[in-house]
Design a protein around this motif. Sequence first.
Motif, PDB file in Angstrom:
ATOM      1  N   ASP A 173      38.579  11.677  44.227  1.00  0.00           N
ATOM      2  CA  ASP A 173      39.796  11.069  44.753  1.00  0.00           C
ATOM      3  C   ASP A 173      40.992  12.018  44.665  1.00  0.00           C
ATOM      4  N   GLY A 174      40.746  13.302  44.445  1.00  0.00           N
ATOM      5  CA  GLY A 174      41.822  14.279  44.326  1.00  0.00           C
ATOM      6  C   GLY A 174      42.297  14.783  45.678  1.00  0.00           C
ATOM      7  N   GLU A 175      43.243  15.703  45.632  1.00  0.00           N
ATOM      8  CA  GLU A 175      43.811  16.244  46.867  1.00  0.00           C
ATOM      9  C   GLU A 175      42.806  17.099  47.631  1.00  0.00           C
ATOM     10  N   LEU A 176      41.944  17.822  46.901  1.00  0.00           N
ATOM     11  CA  LEU A 176      40.934  18.652  47.549  1.00  0.00           C
ATOM     12  C   LEU A 176      39.707  17.809  47.895  1.00  0.00           C
ATOM     13  N   THR A 177      39.282  17.891  49.140  1.00  0.00           N
ATOM     14  CA  THR A 177      38.093  17.159  49.573  1.00  0.00           C
ATOM     15  C   THR A 177      36.879  18.079  49.514  1.00  0.00           C
ATOM     16  N   TYR A 178      35.697  17.487  49.525  1.00  0.00           N
ATOM     17  CA  TYR A 178      34.484  18.281  49.556  1.00  0.00           C
ATOM     18  C   TYR A 178      34.399  19.079  50.855  1.00  0.00           C
ATOM     19  N   GLU A 179      34.873  18.495  51.940  1.00  0.00           N
ATOM     20  CA  GLU A 179      34.857  19.199  53.222  1.00  0.00           C
ATOM     21  C   GLU A 179      35.721  20.452  53.157  1.00  0.00           C
ATOM     22  N   ALA A 180      36.903  20.321  52.554  1.00  0.00           N
ATOM     23  CA  ALA A 180      37.796  21.469  52.431  1.00  0.00           C
ATOM     24  C   ALA A 180      37.182  22.530  51.521  1.00  0.00           C
ATOM     25  N   MET A 181      36.559  22.115  50.428  1.00  0.00           N
ATOM     26  CA  MET A 181      35.982  23.067  49.505  1.00  0.00           C
ATOM     27  C   MET A 181      34.748  23.749  50.083  1.00  0.00           C
ATOM     28  N   ALA A 182      34.037  23.082  50.965  1.00  0.00           N
ATOM     29  CA  ALA A 182      32.895  23.712  51.625  1.00  0.00           C
ATOM     30  C   ALA A 182      33.355  24.930  52.414  1.00  0.00           C
ATOM     31  N   THR A 183      34.504  24.806  53.075  1.00  0.00           N
ATOM     32  CA  THR A 183      35.065  25.932  53.826  1.00  0.00           C
ATOM     33  C   THR A 183      35.475  27.053  52.881  1.00  0.00           C
ATOM     34  N   VAL A 184      36.042  26.690  51.735  1.00  0.00           N
ATOM     35  CA  VAL A 184      36.455  27.696  50.749  1.00  0.00           C
ATOM     36  C   VAL A 184      35.230  28.459  50.233  1.00  0.00           C
ATOM     37  N   VAL A 185      34.169  27.744  49.907  1.00  0.00           N
ATOM     38  CA  VAL A 185      32.951  28.388  49.416  1.00  0.00           C
ATOM     39  C   VAL A 185      32.400  29.349  50.466  1.00  0.00           C
ATOM     40  N   ALA A 186      32.346  28.902  51.717  1.00  0.00           N
ATOM     41  CA  ALA A 186      31.835  29.761  52.790  1.00  0.00           C
ATOM     42  C   ALA A 186      32.710  30.996  52.951  1.00  0.00           C
ATOM     43  N   ASP A 187      34.022  30.819  52.925  1.00  0.00           N
ATOM     44  CA  ASP A 187      34.936  31.956  53.070  1.00  0.00           C
ATOM     45  C   ASP A 187      34.764  32.957  51.933  1.00  0.00           C
ATOM     46  N   LEU A 188      34.645  32.445  50.702  1.00  0.00           N
ATOM     47  CA  LEU A 188      34.457  33.327  49.551  1.00  0.00           C
ATOM     48  C   LEU A 188      33.162  34.127  49.681  1.00  0.00           C
ATOM     49  N   PHE A 189      32.112  33.440  50.099  1.00  0.00           N
ATOM     50  CA  PHE A 189      30.821  34.126  50.172  1.00  0.00           C
ATOM     51  C   PHE A 189      30.795  35.140  51.306  1.00  0.00           C
ATOM     52  N   PHE A 190      31.246  34.722  52.482  1.00  0.00           N
ATOM     53  CA  PHE A 190      31.213  35.641  53.620  1.00  0.00           C
ATOM     54  C   PHE A 190      32.192  36.803  53.434  1.00  0.00           C
ATOM     55  N   GLY A 191      33.298  36.521  52.734  1.00  0.00           N
ATOM     56  CA  GLY A 191      34.241  37.594  52.466  1.00  0.00           C
ATOM     57  C   GLY A 191      33.739  38.550  51.411  1.00  0.00           C
ATOM     58  N   GLY A 192      32.899  38.040  50.498  1.00  0.00           N
ATOM     59  CA  GLY A 192      32.443  38.857  49.393  1.00  0.00           C
ATOM     60  C   GLY A 192      31.149  39.601  49.629  1.00  0.00           C
ATOM     61  N   ILE A 193      30.256  39.047  50.448  1.00  0.00           N
ATOM     62  CA  ILE A 193      28.940  39.673  50.576  1.00  0.00           C
ATOM     63  C   ILE A 193      29.006  41.080  51.163  1.00  0.00           C
ATOM     64  N   PRO A 194      29.940  41.388  52.094  1.00  0.00           N
ATOM     65  CA  PRO A 194      30.009  42.776  52.576  1.00  0.00           C
ATOM     66  C   PRO A 194      30.469  43.749  51.496  1.00  0.00           C
ATOM     67  N   ALA A 195      31.195  43.240  50.504  1.00  0.00           N
ATOM     68  CA  ALA A 195      31.736  44.109  49.454  1.00  0.00           C
ATOM     69  C   ALA A 195      30.771  44.323  48.298  1.00  0.00           C
ATOM     70  N   VAL A 196      29.649  43.614  48.283  1.00  0.00           N
ATOM     71  CA  VAL A 196      28.689  43.754  47.188  1.00  0.00           C
ATOM     72  C   VAL A 196      28.098  45.160  47.208  1.00  0.00           C
ATOM     73  N   ARG A 197      28.221  45.857  46.088  1.00  0.00           N
ATOM     74  CA  ARG A 197      27.636  47.185  45.955  1.00  0.00           C
ATOM     75  C   ARG A 197      26.222  47.034  45.413  1.00  0.00           C
ATOM     76  N   LEU A 198      25.264  47.495  46.151  1.00  0.00           N
ATOM     77  CA  LEU A 198      23.863  47.321  45.778  1.00  0.00           C
ATOM     78  C   LEU A 198      23.460  48.358  44.733  1.00  0.00           C
TER      79      LEU A 198
END
Length: 205
Positions: A173-198
């Motif tokens: 019941d907070g200000e952040l919805t699951y729908e909004a956080m799903a976008t945040v998770v996707a953005d974090l992952f897609f933004g981070g995966i190119p920067a991962v040093r193997l």
Amino acid sequence: MARGRAPGYDSQRETILARAAELFAMRGYAGTSMNEVAEACGLSKPALYHYFKDKYALLVNIAEGHVLRLEAVVDEVLDQQLPAQEHLGQLIRCFVEEYADAQHAHRVLTEDIRFLNDDDRERILERERRVVSAFSKVIRQIRPEIDDARMATPLTMLLFGMINWMFTWLKPDGELTYEAMATVVADLFFGGIPAVRLPIQPIQP
């Protein structure tokens, strides 16, 4: 002639599983009695046993039912035949939305699976592995070189780390919805995966 099920049987069964999952999540499987489940469902104990023969049957149905729903989500997204990045983004959104309505069942799966017998536990874990493999496969498509470094599964588990534990701090019941956080998770992952040093040397199997 076998007696048919009464109208509303399946609905009542799902209600029992939901109430039991909530109790197991709050008190633990070992700390919850069938009397407490019956009381939470507004049923007598004999009526509860009409639906489930014992507490163990509740545990199996809660854990396996949750994983089966996750497998169904994977299949539904796969059927859309999306490009790899859109495919993974849709998986992330659908899983976050699924967890929004299955917080208790997910906690039971992660914390109480140790109470299952070997056969039941292995069957459910195998279903979990299929889900993880589906995510890992799409991640390899997005960044193929991670295959040689054997990093697809570790990256998949890091992604699940963001998704799986969101229910521990995100208020429904907070200000952040699951729908909004799903976008945040996707953005974090897609933004981070190119920067991962193997790793320079491939990880040994």
